[in-house]
Write an enzyme that holds these catalytic residues in place. Sequence first.
Site, PDB file in Angstrom:
ATOM      1  N   CYS A  54     124.418  64.087 -19.363  1.00  0.00           N
ATOM      2  CA  CYS A  54     125.479  63.562 -20.545  1.00  0.00           C
ATOM      3  C   CYS A  54     124.705  62.353 -20.957  1.00  0.00           C
ATOM      4  O   CYS A  54     125.254  61.998 -22.360  1.00  0.00           O
ATOM      5  CB  CYS A  54     126.552  63.187 -19.768  1.00  0.00           C
ATOM      6  SG  CYS A  54     126.434  62.096 -18.338  1.00  0.00           S
ATOM      7  N   GLU A 100     134.976  61.393 -17.732  1.00  0.00           N
ATOM      8  CA  GLU A 100     133.465  60.948 -17.837  1.00  0.00           C
ATOM      9  C   GLU A 100     133.179  62.303 -18.669  1.00  0.00           C
ATOM     10  O   GLU A 100     132.845  63.386 -18.070  1.00  0.00           O
ATOM     11  CB  GLU A 100     132.738  60.766 -16.470  1.00  0.00           C
ATOM     12  CG  GLU A 100     133.223  59.757 -15.529  1.00  0.00           C
ATOM     13  CD  GLU A 100     132.576  58.299 -16.549  1.00  0.00           C
ATOM     14  OE1 GLU A 100     131.858  58.482 -17.335  1.00  0.00           O
ATOM     15  OE2 GLU A 100     133.053  57.422 -15.708  1.00  0.00           O
TER      16      GLU A 100
END
Length: 484
Positions: free
Chosen positions: A292, A258
């Site tokens: 993010c 990720e």
Amino acid sequence: MTRASDLISSLPTDLWLAGKQTPASTGARFGVLDPATGQKLTSVADATPTDGLRALDHAASAHAMWAATPARERSEILRRAFDLLHSRAEDFALLITLEMGKSLAESRGEVKYGAEFLRWFSEEAVRISGRYSPAPAGTGRILVTKNPVGPVLAITPWNFPLAMGTRKIAPALAAGCTVLVKPAEDTPLTMLLLGQVFADAGLPGGVLSILPTSDAGSLSRPLIADPRLRKVTFTGSTGVGKLLVAEAADRMLRTSMELGGNAPLIVFDDADIDAAVEGTMLAKMRNTGEACTAANRIYVANPVREQFTMKLTARIEALTVGSGTHADTDIGPLINDRQRRTVSALVDDAASKGARIRTGGRVLDGPGFFYSPTVLDEVPHTANLLREEIFGPVAAIVGFDSEETAIAAANDTRFGLASYIFTENLDRAMRVSAALDSGMVGINRGIISDAAAPFGGVKESGFGREGGTEGIEEYLDTKYIALQ
Ligand code: NAD
């Protein structure tokens, strides 16, 4: 004593090894700072490579027992951990604010979101199933089973100190895997307190180890090289992700990555502009922009650009900046001075190339690592912040003339995690969602994370999914058994 100092003095600060608090083998410790003051909060044990391998000994020997523990029992332990986490929600929220900086309201949001993975995967643990079918040729039968991959190393970032951990730990435990967690060095305290929650929930010793360290690479390298480790799951920067995939390649170790994002947010001229402004506030300013999924590039149709920019600027100017522990704070400090220098350099670069600063654009006086909430308009395509993650409270606005150019600009990045679109036209919403090269798309909303949905990216934002029914698959191997 204040509530904060009370909490800090009661925390577990040693490693979690074999279900117990254990000092590092060298006795070494490292300090954890409050980014709102720059002052040291406390120190934690500094795990060495030897400590890492000790944790792997425990994980490897507990694996068979944990894999064979009935799914219902694994599920109930996760559910107890969910309840215990909620019963200490205020402690967790304060701790997240103290070590990471975000406002208490946002930390409470993270506790709720982070806990949800424990509940969701307690529910998924009992739904791991396989498949049975006759072979089409009539020559036998096909049985497919799902089995825990084995001991897992989970490496997590500092921006969501709780949720980025529970998003990995919960599905791994639900699947029957043992886990070693390496929290970010800036924010190890929340994870160590989560270790207490799991111990109190009755998780057997050895199933979960927590290993803060000041030298992540030295800890993880021998673990990744050890044949007993079967999986690495990582959330963090794309650079470190690539390094870990390269290290893992030598043993064909399973990996989930990720990684970084560079989310486009597109406001079309048929959008509800007030709703788009509110959505942008969430997509951009949540977590001080240190997410993010944060909207990194805001593309606005030229006919509505000035109206949108004025309204967004007014909302951003009204934000209160301060220590996350103050009740009226909207925007806390950045995580550290290095991060603040990166944000400041990106804004200066954009301004020097012609971007207009509508508000903010400066480092705020200390103590603490504060940066003013900023709006930049007319950002030129050459600005570095359109290519790199800003990771700060900076909204960068670029105009566009047509749907095609907006999509092309949005996809012009090596990343592909989240995208956002604002439009009242359903056909356009579906058409543009399909055309965007990203793992997730938000339509008319600025927050997309949900424990029940598959979170993850494409391109250099990584691979694998966390959450949803997909999340547990990352921790299961498929076995085909051929029956005569
Ligand atoms: P980072 O890559 O610097 O660090 C992440 C973790 O990796 C930390 O625990 C760190 O100690 C560890 N690490 C660093 N070097 C290592 C090495 N050589 N070997 C092993 N481990 C190492 O990232 P960060 O600054 O903590 O986090 C911010 C980044 O994380 C941003 O790029 C952000 O986009 C990304 N992120 C992604 C997601 C997602 O789900 N895609 C979620 C949150 C954050």
